[in-house]
Design a protein around this motif. Structure first.
Motif, short mmCIF file in Angstrom:
data_model
loop_
_atom_site.label_atom_id
_atom_site.label_comp_id
_atom_site.label_asym_id
_atom_site.label_seq_id
_atom_site.Cartn_x
_atom_site.Cartn_y
_atom_site.Cartn_z
N ASP A 1 34.00 28.84 39.49
CA ASP A 1 32.67 29.41 39.61
C ASP A 1 32.64 30.70 38.79
OD1 ASP A 1 30.40 30.82 40.32
OD2 ASP A 1 30.38 29.99 42.33
N ASN A 2 32.18 30.57 37.54
CA ASN A 2 32.31 31.69 36.62
C ASN A 2 31.52 32.92 37.04
OD1 ASN A 2 32.87 29.13 34.97
ND2 ASN A 2 33.74 30.79 33.77
N GLN A 3 30.42 32.68 37.70
CA GLN A 3 29.62 33.79 38.19
C GLN A 3 30.45 34.60 39.18
OE1 GLN A 3 25.86 32.09 39.23
NE2 GLN A 3 24.95 34.11 39.67
N LEU A 4 31.10 33.86 40.08
CA LEU A 4 31.95 34.47 41.09
C LEU A 4 33.11 35.24 40.43
CD1 LEU A 4 32.03 34.47 44.15
CD2 LEU A 4 33.49 32.46 44.08
N ILE A 5 33.73 34.59 39.49
CA ILE A 5 34.86 35.20 38.78
C ILE A 5 34.44 36.52 38.13
CG2 ILE A 5 36.49 34.90 36.86
CD1 ILE A 5 37.22 32.89 38.83
N ASP A 6 33.27 36.50 37.52
CA ASP A 6 32.81 37.70 36.84
C ASP A 6 32.58 38.86 37.81
OD1 ASP A 6 33.02 36.53 34.40
OD2 ASP A 6 30.89 36.04 34.21
N THR A 7 31.98 38.55 38.95
CA THR A 7 31.77 39.66 39.89
C THR A 7 33.11 40.12 40.46
OG1 THR A 7 31.39 38.31 41.87
CG2 THR A 7 29.50 38.75 40.47
N ASP A 8 34.04 39.18 40.66
CA ASP A 8 35.40 39.57 41.07
C ASP A 8 35.95 40.61 40.10
OD1 ASP A 8 35.40 37.83 43.21
OD2 ASP A 8 36.65 36.31 42.24
N LYS A 9 35.86 40.28 38.82
CA LYS A 9 36.45 41.15 37.80
C LYS A 9 35.78 42.52 37.78
CE LYS A 9 38.34 37.68 34.66
NZ LYS A 9 38.28 37.07 33.30
N GLN A 10 34.47 42.52 37.95
CA GLN A 10 33.76 43.79 38.04
C GLN A 10 34.32 44.64 39.16
OE1 GLN A 10 31.70 45.52 36.28
NE2 GLN A 10 31.87 43.90 34.75
N LYS A 11 34.51 44.01 40.31
CA LYS A 11 35.01 44.73 41.46
C LYS A 11 36.42 45.26 41.21
CE LYS A 11 32.26 42.22 44.89
NZ LYS A 11 32.31 41.10 45.86
N VAL A 12 37.22 44.48 40.52
CA VAL A 12 38.57 44.92 40.21
C VAL A 12 38.52 46.24 39.44
CG1 VAL A 12 40.64 44.45 38.83
CG2 VAL A 12 39.61 42.63 40.19
N LYS A 13 37.57 46.33 38.54
CA LYS A 13 37.49 47.52 37.68
C LYS A 13 37.18 48.79 38.46
CE LYS A 13 36.40 45.02 33.45
NZ LYS A 13 35.28 44.30 32.82
N VAL A 14 36.42 48.64 39.53
CA VAL A 14 36.00 49.85 40.25
C VAL A 14 36.70 50.06 41.59
CG1 VAL A 14 33.74 49.78 39.16
CG2 VAL A 14 34.06 48.69 41.37
N VAL A 15 37.54 49.11 41.98
CA VAL A 15 38.13 49.20 43.31
C VAL A 15 39.02 50.45 43.42
CG1 VAL A 15 40.25 47.88 42.84
CG2 VAL A 15 39.25 47.85 45.12
N ASP A 16 38.91 51.09 44.58
CA ASP A 16 39.70 52.29 44.82
C ASP A 16 40.57 52.09 46.06
OD1 ASP A 16 40.79 54.68 45.55
OD2 ASP A 16 38.92 55.83 45.42
N ARG A 17 41.85 52.00 45.81
CA ARG A 17 42.83 51.73 46.86
C ARG A 17 42.69 52.65 48.06
NH1 ARG A 17 48.90 50.88 45.01
NH2 ARG A 17 47.67 49.36 43.82
N TYR A 18 42.36 53.89 47.80
CA TYR A 18 42.32 54.85 48.90
C TYR A 18 41.07 54.71 49.75
CZ TYR A 18 46.36 56.83 46.63
OH TYR A 18 47.60 56.99 46.09
N LYS A 19 40.03 54.15 49.16
CA LYS A 19 38.83 53.89 49.95
C LYS A 19 38.96 52.58 50.72
CE LYS A 19 35.28 56.30 47.27
NZ LYS A 19 34.46 56.12 46.05
N VAL A 20 39.51 51.59 50.04
CA VAL A 20 39.48 50.22 50.52
C VAL A 20 40.52 49.92 51.60
CG1 VAL A 20 40.51 48.08 49.63
CG2 VAL A 20 38.29 48.91 48.78
N CYS A 21 41.69 50.53 51.47
CA CYS A 21 42.74 50.23 52.43
C CYS A 21 42.57 51.11 53.67
CB CYS A 21 44.12 50.44 51.82
SG CYS A 21 44.40 49.41 50.36
N GLY A 22 42.81 50.52 54.79
CA GLY A 22 42.76 51.27 56.04
C GLY A 22 41.36 51.57 56.51
#
Lengths: 98, 98
Positions: free
Chosen positions: B76-97
Motif C-alpha cells: 500500500d504505497n500511500q501507507l508506505i509514504d506516510t510511514d516514511k514521512q513519520k520516520v523523518k520527524v519521529v523523536d525518540r524522546y517524545k515517542v518512547c515512554g
DNA sequence: TAAATAATTCGGTAAATAGCGAATTAGAAG
DNA sequence: CTTCTAATTCGCTATTTACCGAATTATTTA
C-alpha cells in the motif's frame, strides 16, 4: 505468483496449469479469476479451452509496474525454475483429460 | 515489509517503530527478530534502546538481492509514504515512554 | 440431442500469518 | 538495591489466504 512467472514463458490453459502446479482445477481457476479481475492477465477462449496470458497493456500503471519488475519477485526459485521447465514441455493433449 | 522500507530512511528503535505503525511492542519485536534471524537487519544496542538497521552486507546472496530490489516491492504505497514521512520527524524522546 | 471435457462458482476447511496481553529480561538511573 | 523504561518471549486468538470437492456452466463431439 508462480502462475504469472509461468505465463511469462507462454500462454497456458487452466488444465495445463493445474497439471504443472498439481493443484485442483478449482483452485487454479480461482487464482486466475483474481489475476484477471485485477488486470494482470487476459483470457482468450479457444474452443473448450481457456487460455490465459500476461496482459501487455494493463490499464493500471501499478499493474504494469509489477509485471515489468516480475523478475525481481522472490519466491522459491528452485520451484519456479522447475515450473518453467515444465511449461516448456507441457502438451495440452496429453495433460488434459485424465 | 513496512519495517524494511522505514529502515531504508534511517535506523530506528523498537518504540519508534511501534509508534509509527501503531502496533503492540511485542508484535514489532517479533517481526524484527525474524528479520534479524534471516539477515535482513542488524541490531545495535545503545543503552536501553535497541536500534535496528538494514544489513548492508548480508551473508546470503538472496537476501541482498531482495534488499537491493526493495523499491520494486509492492504494497500500500500511500501507507508506505506516510510511514516514511513519520520516520523523518519521529523523536525518540517524545515517542518512547508515554 | 446426449455424452464428454474444460472451466467456473460456491461453501467450507486447513494452514499460514499477524496481532495482542501478560510475564520476564536487560540496562539506566535514582 | 530498587525502580523505571525498552525490549523480548510466550501462549493464545483473529485474520487472511490457500485449497479442495461437489455442483454447475459452456463448448465440442458423437
Amino acid at each position: 505468483m508462480r502462475i504469472l512467472k509461468m505465463l511469462q514463458i507462454k500462454p497456458l490453459c487452466v488444465c495445463e496449469i493445474t497439471d504443472i502446479l498439481q493443484l485442483a482445477a478449482s483452485t487454479v481457476s480461482q487464482h486466475l479469476s483474481i489475476l484477471k479481475k485485477e488486470g494482470f492477465i487476459l483470457e482468450d477462449r479457444e474452443g473448450k479451452w481457456v487460455n490465459y496470458l500476461i496482459n501487455q497493456r494493463p490499464g493500471d500503471q501499478r499493474i504494469s509496474a509489477i509485471l515489468s519488475s516480475l523478475d525481481f519477485w522472490i519466491g522459491d526459485n528452485q520451484l519456479i525454475d522447475t515450473d518453467k521447465q515444465k511449461v516448456k514441455v507441457v502438451d495440452r493433449y496429453k495433460v488434459c483429460g485424465l
